[in-house]
Scaffold this motif. Sequence first.
Motif, PDB file in Angstrom:
ATOM      1  N   UNK A   1       0.647  -1.308   0.177  1.00 12.49           N
ATOM      2  CA  UNK A   1       0.215  -0.006   0.073  1.00 12.49           C
ATOM      3  C   UNK A   1       0.468   1.385   0.335  1.00 12.49           C
ATOM      4  N   UNK A   2       0.514   2.019  -0.379  1.00  8.66           N
ATOM      5  CA  UNK A   2       0.994   3.786  -0.601  1.00  8.66           C
ATOM      6  C   UNK A   2      -0.488   4.777  -0.031  1.00  8.66           C
ATOM      7  N   UNK A   3       0.395   5.680   0.797  1.00  8.25           N
ATOM      8  CA  UNK A   3      -0.420   6.920   1.056  1.00  8.25           C
ATOM      9  C   UNK A   3       0.100   8.411   0.288  1.00  8.25           C
ATOM     10  N   UNK A   4      -0.895   8.823  -0.177  1.00  3.82           N
ATOM     11  CA  UNK A   4      -1.089   9.975  -1.750  1.00  3.82           C
ATOM     12  C   UNK A   4      -0.484  11.447  -0.502  1.00  3.82           C
ATOM     13  N   UNK A   5       0.256  12.033  -0.963  1.00  2.00           N
ATOM     14  CA  UNK A   5      -0.503  13.886  -0.023  1.00  2.00           C
ATOM     15  C   UNK A   5      -0.457  14.636  -1.924  1.00  2.00           C
ATOM     16  N   UNK A   6      -1.064  15.599  -1.678  1.00  2.00           N
ATOM     17  CA  UNK A   6      -1.247  16.411  -2.341  1.00  2.00           C
ATOM     18  C   UNK A   6      -1.126  17.953  -2.486  1.00  2.00           C
ATOM     19  N   UNK A   7      -0.901  18.824  -3.438  1.00  2.00           N
ATOM     20  CA  UNK A   7      -0.606  20.327  -3.088  1.00  2.00           C
ATOM     21  C   UNK A   7      -1.170  20.703  -4.150  1.00  2.00           C
ATOM     22  N   UNK A   8      -2.041  21.811  -4.394  1.00  2.00           N
ATOM     23  CA  UNK A   8      -2.249  21.934  -5.269  1.00  2.00           C
ATOM     24  C   UNK A   8      -2.118  23.718  -5.024  1.00  2.00           C
ATOM     25  N   UNK A   9      -1.427  24.137  -5.685  1.00  2.00           N
ATOM     26  CA  UNK A   9      -1.197  25.974  -5.724  1.00  2.00           C
ATOM     27  C   UNK A   9      -1.061  26.082  -4.344  1.00  2.00           C
ATOM     28  N   UNK A  10      -1.705  26.975  -4.775  1.00  2.00           N
ATOM     29  CA  UNK A  10      -1.128  27.659  -3.048  1.00  2.00           C
ATOM     30  C   UNK A  10      -2.044  27.265  -2.066  1.00  2.00           C
ATOM     31  N   UNK A  11      -2.281  26.143  -2.282  1.00  2.00           N
ATOM     32  CA  UNK A  11      -3.148  25.166  -1.290  1.00  2.00           C
ATOM     33  C   UNK A  11      -1.617  24.245  -0.089  1.00  2.00           C
ATOM     34  N   UNK A  12      -2.378  23.919   1.351  1.00  2.00           N
ATOM     35  CA  UNK A  12      -1.362  23.016   2.239  1.00  2.00           C
ATOM     36  C   UNK A  12      -2.091  22.144   1.591  1.00  2.00           C
ATOM     37  N   UNK A  13      -0.501  20.724   1.947  1.00  2.00           N
ATOM     38  CA  UNK A  13      -0.187  20.006   1.364  1.00  2.00           C
ATOM     39  C   UNK A  13      -1.682  18.271   2.072  1.00  2.00           C
ATOM     40  N   UNK A  14      -2.379  17.773   1.801  1.00  4.10           N
ATOM     41  CA  UNK A  14      -3.954  17.011   2.275  1.00  4.10           C
ATOM     42  C   UNK A  14      -3.281  15.568   1.828  1.00  4.10           C
ATOM     43  N   UNK A  15      -3.603  14.776   2.625  1.00  2.78           N
ATOM     44  CA  UNK A  15      -3.735  13.447   1.811  1.00  2.78           C
ATOM     45  C   UNK A  15      -4.887  13.305   1.536  1.00  2.78           C
ATOM     46  N   UNK A  16      -4.755  11.825   0.235  1.00  2.00           N
ATOM     47  CA  UNK A  16      -6.035  12.195  -0.220  1.00  2.00           C
ATOM     48  C   UNK A  16      -5.777  11.283  -0.878  1.00  2.00           C
TER      49      UNK A  16
END
Length: 174
Positions: free
Chosen positions: A152-167
């Motif tokens: 398994x794996x965990x994904x964290x994403x960041x869009x432009x000026x937003x904070x990192x979040x687990x998706x």
Amino acid sequence: MNNYLLSFTKKFDYFFVQKEISNIIYLHDEDDNERLDHVLFLEKDDGDVIGLYIRGMNPLISKNKIYDLDDFNLFDSYEGLIECKENIKLKIEYVALFFSTQYNELLGVYMANNDASSSIFILFLQDEIYMKNNFSKCEASRMLEKRFSIEGFITYEKKCETDWKQVNFLNGKN
């Protein structure tokens, strides 16, 4: 988010988020012209670089050009290196980091512009960097699910000026 994850998200904020990439630089051994598959450089529009090197579980990141400062100690193994550039135009406005659920290990990264018309997918494979240009986020996720479905794996994403979040959290407990 634990300190390990926080450390990598800060590194990617600093080195990649909102940067414009103009070239992918592959290194080749001067003696036999074989490509080094464990090192990769991304050249920014201003001529600076971001280097990635893998030998083991996590990549090292450098802001130095190979002939300015050999952060990865490549000249210990290679007499001379040749840079081969592949042109790309990418303003990094979206980043997804893929981490192992079992170990403190960065498995890969997906970077794209806002509309995903230009992207880079990088997979870290212990002693090899697999890189795919203009790969969709969906294709990247499928490749990761196929390769890491057991652990398994965990994904964290960041869009432009937003904070990192687990998706997402594949095959693990939230």
